[in-house]
Design a protein around this motif. Sequence first.
Motif, PDB file in Angstrom:
ATOM      1  N   ASP A 211       0.897  -1.314   0.077  1.00 31.22           N
ATOM      2  CA  ASP A 211      -0.115  -0.108  -0.092  1.00 31.22           C
ATOM      3  C   ASP A 211       0.790   1.434  -0.081  1.00 31.22           C
ATOM      4  O   ASP A 211       0.599   2.322  -0.873  1.00 31.22           O
ATOM      5  N   GLY A 212       1.977   1.078   0.795  1.00 25.98           N
ATOM      6  CA  GLY A 212       2.758   2.436   0.869  1.00 25.98           C
ATOM      7  C   GLY A 212       3.402   2.482  -0.542  1.00 25.98           C
ATOM      8  O   GLY A 212       3.523   4.093  -0.792  1.00 25.98           O
ATOM      9  N   TRP A 213       3.852   1.736  -1.223  1.00 28.19           N
ATOM     10  CA  TRP A 213       4.538   2.015  -2.667  1.00 28.19           C
ATOM     11  C   TRP A 213       3.256   2.507  -3.551  1.00 28.19           C
ATOM     12  O   TRP A 213       3.434   3.338  -4.672  1.00 28.19           O
ATOM     13  N   ALA A 214       1.943   1.866  -3.599  1.00 27.36           N
ATOM     14  CA  ALA A 214       0.984   2.143  -4.390  1.00 27.36           C
ATOM     15  C   ALA A 214       0.538   3.699  -4.230  1.00 27.36           C
ATOM     16  O   ALA A 214       0.504   4.473  -5.158  1.00 27.36           O
ATOM     17  N   PHE A 215       0.341   3.915  -3.029  1.00 33.77           N
ATOM     18  CA  PHE A 215       0.135   5.509  -2.552  1.00 33.77           C
ATOM     19  C   PHE A 215       1.478   6.234  -3.315  1.00 33.77           C
ATOM     20  O   PHE A 215       1.060   7.531  -3.691  1.00 33.77           O
ATOM     21  N   SER A 216       2.567   5.693  -3.057  1.00 34.20           N
ATOM     22  CA  SER A 216       3.646   6.777  -3.649  1.00 34.20           C
ATOM     23  C   SER A 216       3.602   6.999  -5.046  1.00 34.20           C
ATOM     24  O   SER A 216       4.003   7.948  -5.680  1.00 34.20           O
ATOM     25  N   LEU A 217       3.596   6.004  -5.814  1.00 32.52           N
ATOM     26  CA  LEU A 217       3.190   6.111  -7.420  1.00 32.52           C
ATOM     27  C   LEU A 217       2.098   6.991  -7.859  1.00 32.52           C
ATOM     28  O   LEU A 217       2.150   7.858  -8.514  1.00 32.52           O
ATOM     29  N   MET A 339       7.355   9.404   3.523  1.00 32.05           N
ATOM     30  CA  MET A 339       7.705   8.432   2.715  1.00 32.05           C
ATOM     31  C   MET A 339       7.014   8.453   1.477  1.00 32.05           C
ATOM     32  O   MET A 339       7.457   8.561   0.310  1.00 32.05           O
ATOM     33  N   ILE A 340       5.626   8.797   1.389  1.00 38.95           N
ATOM     34  CA  ILE A 340       4.782   8.784   0.225  1.00 38.95           C
ATOM     35  C   ILE A 340       5.164   9.972  -0.482  1.00 38.95           C
ATOM     36  O   ILE A 340       5.195  10.043  -1.732  1.00 38.95           O
TER      37      ILE A 340
END
Length: 450
Positions: A211-217, A339-340
């Motif tokens: 989820d963290g990486w999806a939000f970041s993208l 992070m995001i």
Amino acid sequence: MAAFRTFLRSGHAPTLGAAFLYFAFSCCIWVLNGALAPFISEAYQLTAAQKGLMLSIPIMAGALMRFPLGVLSQYIGRKNATLVEMALIAVAMSYGYFMVDGYDDLLAMGVLLGIAGASFGVAMSLGSGWYPPPYKGLAMGLVGAGNAGTAVSVLVAPPLAQWLGWQSVYAIAAGAIALPMLVMVVFAKEPPDVDAHAGLRDHVACLFEKDGWAFSLLYAVTFGGFIGLTTFLPTYYHDQFGVSKVAAGQLTMLAAFMGAAVRVVGGALSDRVGGVHALTGVLVVVALTLALIGPANGSLVLTTALLIVCFAALGAGNGALFQLVPLRWPAATAVAGSMIGEIGALGGGAVPNLMGLSKQWAGTYAWGFAAFAVFALLMLGLLRVMQTRWTQTWVGAGGRSLPLPLAGEGRGEGQRPPHTTALPHPHAGEARDEAHGPSHLPAFPMERSA
């Protein structure tokens, strides 16, 4: 108006205001090289690729500094972290005034400007930390409206540079940062929404989750697009349409201000209809407008109109995405947001480079806009894939917050994301037994969200 007063009373309005001012000044300083780019390019006779690199470095440096600042804030407090950062900004601006004397120095100054860009996650978490989940989107939207600082920068910096010289603008910024520092010291109050017993692994858990990486993208489109285009547009307007340096800043301001203002609307709308629904519409509008800018780049009026619509969608998308973040990571919002914001801003750093390379190698900026439109469509596909699991685990239909129990009621399974910290009322904390951490304090008496 009554609903807005209810919102303000549910949290700590002075902290919200201090966080907004801190973020606004930080955004203003972060994009200074973009605002001054036509002057700097003239002074050093930069190529299109050199301009792109110069404009990208502050964005990427700011992105890389966000996560460390977010982690630091979990240990020294968000208010203290903002004061440390603003002191460093003043030092960085002094370097710009006294030490920059060539292109290499300018690139080093870009790294120092990144200090201001690190403010995002801490500002958002500090401002929204006193507010209960049904109001998180609006609180974060209000703090995030500090993006208007980018509009102030591109509006005010060019006339000052024309009057006093472009390096003098750094000196003015070094003095101006004293205002948000004073407001922060006097008015801000550290929120209690952090688990005092959490370790480093708990704080950085978002790094190890999909989820963290999806939000970041997704944020690489919304905020990355916002900051990247804001930094690049003064150069684009000056080179593409031959407008004056001051006029290029004024035209950029129209789009940047729209994006900042609509961020509040995006956050409030997402509280009602859900962040997932709002983000879906945002990504469609962004892709469509970016695709149309290339064919329209012969018309100043049409291009500006498309950019204003695009920025409005980007701003709404920023508000929508950060309505979801505190619902997913309620006890580590500062770190997750940092992070995001870091990955998202790195996406923004690619935008000026992409545009500069498009112009240098293809002779037009159109391919740069088209590539960004394709990326927005890919992220729309990612959102559609992820939303099913999200709405079955930690968030309600469409991305709305899950219903919370009234004070004293039991909680049913799925009513609250794991590790949520109940907040004390901001004006009643002084009389409380300090032996108990925030996680043991009574929950807000609040209405259930829809």
